[in-house]
Design a protein around this motif. Structure first.
Motif, mmCIF file in Angstrom:
data_model
loop_
_atom_site.group_PDB
_atom_site.id
_atom_site.type_symbol
_atom_site.label_atom_id
_atom_site.label_comp_id
_atom_site.label_asym_id
_atom_site.label_seq_id
_atom_site.Cartn_x
_atom_site.Cartn_y
_atom_site.Cartn_z
ATOM 1 N N TYR A 3 0.839 -1.192 0.000
ATOM 2 C CA TYR A 3 0.000 0.000 0.000
ATOM 3 C C TYR A 3 0.871 1.238 0.000
ATOM 4 O O TYR A 3 2.024 1.208 0.402
ATOM 5 N N ARG A 4 0.302 2.330 -0.448
ATOM 6 C CA ARG A 4 0.990 3.619 -0.370
ATOM 7 C C ARG A 4 0.003 4.656 0.157
ATOM 8 O O ARG A 4 -1.212 4.531 -0.026
ATOM 9 N N VAL A 5 0.532 5.644 0.810
ATOM 10 C CA VAL A 5 -0.283 6.716 1.372
ATOM 11 C C VAL A 5 -0.084 7.957 0.509
ATOM 12 O O VAL A 5 1.050 8.340 0.205
ATOM 13 N N VAL A 6 -1.197 8.554 0.105
ATOM 14 C CA VAL A 6 -1.150 9.750 -0.732
ATOM 15 C C VAL A 6 -2.036 10.832 -0.126
ATOM 16 O O VAL A 6 -2.988 10.547 0.599
ATOM 17 N N LEU A 7 -1.708 12.075 -0.432
ATOM 18 C CA LEU A 7 -2.504 13.205 0.010
ATOM 19 C C LEU A 7 -3.895 13.124 -0.613
ATOM 20 O O LEU A 7 -4.031 12.875 -1.817
ATOM 21 N N ASP A 8 -4.924 13.292 0.195
ATOM 22 C CA ASP A 8 -6.300 13.313 -0.305
ATOM 23 C C ASP A 8 -6.563 14.692 -0.901
ATOM 24 O O ASP A 8 -6.609 15.688 -0.176
ATOM 25 N N PRO A 9 -6.725 14.792 -2.232
ATOM 26 C CA PRO A 9 -6.910 16.105 -2.847
ATOM 27 C C PRO A 9 -8.217 16.781 -2.430
ATOM 28 O O PRO A 9 -8.352 17.997 -2.517
ATOM 29 N N ALA A 10 -9.181 16.009 -1.939
ATOM 30 C CA ALA A 10 -10.454 16.583 -1.498
ATOM 31 C C ALA A 10 -10.393 17.043 -0.046
ATOM 32 O O ALA A 10 -11.289 17.734 0.432
ATOM 33 N N GLY A 11 -9.345 16.663 0.671
ATOM 34 C CA GLY A 11 -9.221 17.010 2.091
ATOM 35 C C GLY A 11 -8.610 18.384 2.286
ATOM 36 O O GLY A 11 -7.749 18.816 1.523
ATOM 37 N N ASP A 62 -3.539 17.309 7.654
ATOM 38 C CA ASP A 62 -4.064 17.021 6.330
ATOM 39 C C ASP A 62 -4.807 15.697 6.354
ATOM 40 O O ASP A 62 -4.913 15.057 7.405
ATOM 41 N N TYR A 63 -5.315 15.317 5.228
ATOM 42 C CA TYR A 63 -6.028 14.051 5.092
ATOM 43 C C TYR A 63 -5.309 13.204 4.051
ATOM 44 O O TYR A 63 -4.764 13.722 3.083
ATOM 45 N N ALA A 64 -5.295 11.919 4.290
ATOM 46 C CA ALA A 64 -4.572 11.002 3.409
ATOM 47 C C ALA A 64 -5.481 9.864 2.957
ATOM 48 O O ALA A 64 -6.462 9.525 3.623
ATOM 49 N N LEU A 65 -5.108 9.300 1.839
ATOM 50 C CA LEU A 65 -5.765 8.107 1.320
ATOM 51 C C LEU A 65 -4.742 6.984 1.280
ATOM 52 O O LEU A 65 -3.573 7.217 0.977
ATOM 53 N N VAL A 66 -5.167 5.770 1.569
ATOM 54 C CA VAL A 66 -4.299 4.605 1.453
ATOM 55 C C VAL A 66 -4.748 3.854 0.210
ATOM 56 O O VAL A 66 -5.911 3.465 0.090
ATOM 57 N N ARG A 67 -3.808 3.646 -0.704
ATOM 58 C CA ARG A 67 -4.108 2.991 -1.974
ATOM 59 C C ARG A 67 -3.313 1.703 -2.113
ATOM 60 O O ARG A 67 -2.140 1.657 -1.763
ATOM 61 N N LYS A 68 -3.955 0.693 -2.655
ATOM 62 C CA LYS A 68 -3.257 -0.554 -2.926
ATOM 63 C C LYS A 68 -2.367 -0.362 -4.152
ATOM 64 O O LYS A 68 -2.795 0.219 -5.144
ATOM 65 N N VAL A 69 -1.122 -0.813 -4.046
ATOM 66 C CA VAL A 69 -0.199 -0.743 -5.162
ATOM 67 C C VAL A 69 -0.471 -1.952 -6.041
ATOM 68 O O VAL A 69 -0.450 -3.102 -5.571
ATOM 69 N N GLU A 70 -0.727 -1.695 -7.282
ATOM 70 C CA GLU A 70 -1.036 -2.801 -8.237
ATOM 71 C C GLU A 70 0.235 -3.490 -8.688
ATOM 72 O O GLU A 70 1.247 -2.953 -8.860
#
Length: 70
Positions: A3-11, A62-70
């Motif tokens: 997984y990777r953590v990215v900045l939530d652009p909506a946050g 800030d707010y973050a999203l956790v995304r699965k790395v494909e």
């Protein structure tokens, strides 16, 4: 899975400054919660000019999203 953590652009991102100067206890003065990094920096400079206090806690949120790395 990776997984990777990215900045939530909506946050919303916010910054705040809090004075922690003081011998026995912190001054505790705080800026408003502000929408840019420069605004609490300016507040800290004004507070220092008015009080001579030089030590601050900078608070960033800030707010973050956790995304699965494909």
């Amino acid at each position: 899975m990776d997984y990777r953590v990215v900045l939530d652009p909506a946050g919303e991102r916010t910054w705040k400054g809090r004075c922690v100067s003081g011998d026995e206890e912190d001054c505790g003065a705080e800026s408003l919660v502000l929408g840019s990094e420069q605004a609490p920096t300016d507040w800290m400079a004004v507070h220092t000019k008015q009080t001579g206090h030089e030590r601050f806690e900078r608070i960033y949120k800030d707010y973050a999203l956790v995304r699965k790395v494909e």
